[in-house]
Design a protein around this motif. Structure first.
Motif, PDB file in Angstrom:
ATOM      1  N   TRP A 155       0.850  -1.206   0.000  1.00 49.00           N
ATOM      2  CA  TRP A 155       0.000   0.000   0.000  1.00 49.00           C
ATOM      3  C   TRP A 155       0.879   1.246   0.000  1.00 49.00           C
ATOM      4  O   TRP A 155       1.771   1.376   0.848  1.00 49.00           O
TER       5      TRP A 155
ATOM      6  N   ASP B 252       0.803   4.868   0.880  1.00 46.01           N
ATOM      7  CA  ASP B 252       0.031   5.830   1.674  1.00 46.01           C
ATOM      8  C   ASP B 252       0.449   7.234   1.222  1.00 46.01           C
ATOM      9  O   ASP B 252       1.441   7.771   1.717  1.00 46.01           O
ATOM     10  N   GLN B 253      -0.322   7.762   0.238  1.00 51.15           N
ATOM     11  CA  GLN B 253       0.044   9.061  -0.365  1.00 51.15           C
ATOM     12  C   GLN B 253       0.059  10.158   0.697  1.00 51.15           C
ATOM     13  O   GLN B 253       0.947  11.003   0.711  1.00 51.15           O
ATOM     14  N   GLU B 254      -0.939  10.090   1.586  1.00 53.33           N
ATOM     15  CA  GLU B 254      -1.105  11.147   2.583  1.00 53.33           C
ATOM     16  C   GLU B 254       0.144  11.297   3.449  1.00 53.33           C
ATOM     17  O   GLU B 254       0.591  12.404   3.752  1.00 53.33           O
ATOM     18  N   ASN B 255       0.701  10.166   3.844  1.00 51.61           N
ATOM     19  CA  ASN B 255       1.860  10.209   4.741  1.00 51.61           C
ATOM     20  C   ASN B 255       3.182   9.940   4.024  1.00 51.61           C
ATOM     21  O   ASN B 255       4.205   9.734   4.674  1.00 51.61           O
TER      22      ASN B 255
ATOM     23  N   ASP C 290      -0.679   0.962  10.577  1.00 51.45           N
ATOM     24  CA  ASP C 290      -1.628   1.330   9.523  1.00 51.45           C
ATOM     25  C   ASP C 290      -2.180   2.740   9.690  1.00 51.45           C
ATOM     26  O   ASP C 290      -2.421   3.436   8.706  1.00 51.45           O
ATOM     27  N   THR C 291      -2.383   3.160  10.947  1.00 53.53           N
ATOM     28  CA  THR C 291      -2.989   4.480  11.170  1.00 53.53           C
ATOM     29  C   THR C 291      -1.948   5.524  11.546  1.00 53.53           C
ATOM     30  O   THR C 291      -2.256   6.712  11.563  1.00 53.53           O
TER      31      THR C 291
ATOM     32  N   ASP D 254       7.410   0.245   8.631  1.00 51.26           N
ATOM     33  CA  ASP D 254       6.177   0.237   7.820  1.00 51.26           C
ATOM     34  C   ASP D 254       6.406  -0.574   6.559  1.00 51.26           C
ATOM     35  O   ASP D 254       5.552  -1.351   6.135  1.00 51.26           O
TER      36      ASP D 254
ATOM     37  N   ARG E  92       0.751  -3.858   4.689  1.00 47.62           N
ATOM     38  CA  ARG E  92      -0.281  -4.051   5.716  1.00 47.62           C
ATOM     39  C   ARG E  92      -0.489  -5.540   5.974  1.00 47.62           C
ATOM     40  O   ARG E  92      -1.571  -6.090   5.720  1.00 47.62           O
TER      41      ARG E  92
END
Ligand code: GAP
Length: 472
Positions: free
Chosen positions: A359, A361-364, A451-452, A425, A370
């Protein structure tokens, strides 16, 4: 939109595997070795977890199952009896210019896929599995199919997948043996001994995990199809007079589905069942289904299940001259049981797990695996906030020592905390535990969720039980 768009490109998975030490090319220092891969520290842990979870679910937790471990090299007659010497074939074509070899069915499949992309209405019900070798030859010639390099191809001919070697020390007195092409036959050849030495009664199954070998020529599918691979196979024996094979077959399909979705945490939308057509199915099988996974290169077989009747026991009985019949302890009746066979490759499970977990995670701005906590190579990482503060380091070491006795954990004190998180991660570690100054005051640590990215404080004494509850 391509049907595979939801899946990460294979190159990205290969790159992460190489970068982080999951999978390396075999003999990399010599330029590699075709269709062969080695597993690095993380890949070895992941394989180990998948293998153990399979064994636990299908052997340890089931009162109707036992496990065995048979040899890679067996009496050569085994493979004559099973039909592998006579008919374990794939269709081969050769590029007439480069002399590179390809599987004819794979060349046709790729050609059809391209034709479908250009005209989605074409080849609607086409299935390459249904074609005989003569039909493949006709297809290639009618459609003027060329090699991937654009050159004409030879007519397809069959080649045997069994790998051969020799035993014996004196030249001229050596004899040919085969590296097993499947683990299943070792189960059939040990059937008599298992009946005689255990207390099993029908219906019961025998499971085995081990290496198999096939002369595979298809390249470019990473660990999906390799020469040397690990199989996890079950032969589940039953009396066809008293057990409805359809019900048994269905219950095994449910077990396979649950293992993939619940135990390994793979998403259901990336899985589908496909029944073999009459033409595709082996002549001795009454019904065969594949559990297909949506790999980065399309829907492909992950796990097969077949109703093989009494074909294999009968064949091994005939060739060995030994009685392989089961005697019913209640009725005294003797007969050859029938068998249902769920057969999967551990390396294929690994590729599926990695594909499903990958995955971005574009935001982070990070790449995350995962992985389910049960599959993850390490269940947690333990860090001292600063590596030059002995009181933090010794407390973190104490926590590491306590946890590592219970499940695999990893130590990291390199770089800053942010970099350590990003590294964990990418290798799928579900939790990071940081020992900081507050730990020295009140015994709590920072627990960070992969994940979060959320963080919470937990007492150091509670961490092990908390992680263990997620591994149940
Ligand atoms: N005893 C039945 C049997 O061997 P199979 O469909 O040829 O059936 C079973 O193999 C499983 O083994 C496949 O579903 C796949 O997961 C795995 N497998 C087969 N060939 C493989 C290869 N060359 N590389 C990796 N995995 C393979």
């Amino acid at each position: 939109m391509s049907e595979n768009q939801a899946q990460p490109p294979l190159e990205d998975i290969v790159s992460l595997c190489k970068r982080r030490g999951f999978v390396f090319r075999t003999s990399e220092i010599y330029g590699g070795f075709a269709n062969s891969y080695d597993y690095g520290p993380l890949g070895a842990e992941l394989l180990h977890n998948i293998r153990n979870l399979w064994w636990q679910e299908f052997v340890t937790l089931r009162p109707d199952m036992v496990g065995i471990d048979s040899q890679i090299l067996q009496h050569p007659e085994t493979w004559v009896a099973s039909g592998h010497v006579g008919s374990f074939h794939d269709p081969l074509v050769e590029d007439t210019v480069t002399h590179k070899r390809y599987r004819a069915d794979h060349v046709i499949e790729a050609w059809v896929q391209k034709a479908k992309e250009e005209n989605p209405a074409s080849f609607q019900d086409f299935s390459v599995e249904d074609l005989s070798i003569e039909e493949m030859e006709a297809f290639l010639s009618e459609n003027q199919v060329t090699s991937p390099d654009g050159n004409p191809l030879t007519a397809p001919k069959t080649f045997n997948l069994l790998m051969e070697t020799e035993l014996g020390v004196i030249s001229g007195e050596k004899y040919k043996v085969y590296l097993r092409g499947e683990t299943a036959q070792g189960i059939f050849t040990n059937f008599r001994q298992i009946l005689d030495t255990t207390r099993v009664t029908l219906p019961f199954g025998i499971g085995q995990i081990g290496k198999s070998f096939r002369n595979e020529i298809t390249t470019g599918q990473f660990v999906f199809r390799t020469i040397e691979f690990e199989q996890a196979e079950i032969e589940y024996f039953f009396n066809p007079e008293t057990t409805h094979w359809q019900e048994l077959f269905q219950s095994w399909q449910e077990s396979m589905w649950n293992f993939v979705t619940k135990t390994l945490g793979v998403r259901e939308e990336n899985l589908q069942w496909r029944q073999h057509s009459d033409k595709e199915r082996s002549f001795y099988s009454k019904d065969t289904w594949d559990l297909d996974y949506r790999f980065p290169f399309g829907w492909k077989e992950l796990w097969g299940i077949a109703y093989r009747t009494d074909y294999d026991l009968k064949a091994q009985q005939t060739h060995s001259g030994q009685n392989l019949e089961y005697r019913d302890p209640h009725t005294g009746e003797t007969f050859l049981p029938h068998v249902i066979e769920p057969a999967v490759g551990i390396n294929r499970l690994l590729l599926m797990v990695l594909t499903d977990a990958y995955w971005v995670d574009q935001e982070n701005n990070r790449t995350v695996l995962r992985l389910s906590p049960r599959a993850a190579p390490y269940k947690a990482a333990v860090f001292p906030l600063l590596k030059n503060k002995p009181e933090l380091v010794s407390k973190a070491q104490e926590i590491f020592a306590g946890l590592s006795r219970q499940f695999p954990v990893v130590w990291d004190d390199r770089g800053n905390i942010g970099k350590r998180y990003l590294y964990q991660d990418e290798i799928g570690t579900p939790f990071c535990i940081t020992v900081d100054f507050e730990t020295l005051e009140n015994g709590t640590v920072t627990l960070r969720h992969r994940d979060t990215t959320e963080q919470e404080r937990l007492h150091a004494d509670e961490v092990a039980d908390w992680i263990k509850s997620l591994l149940q």
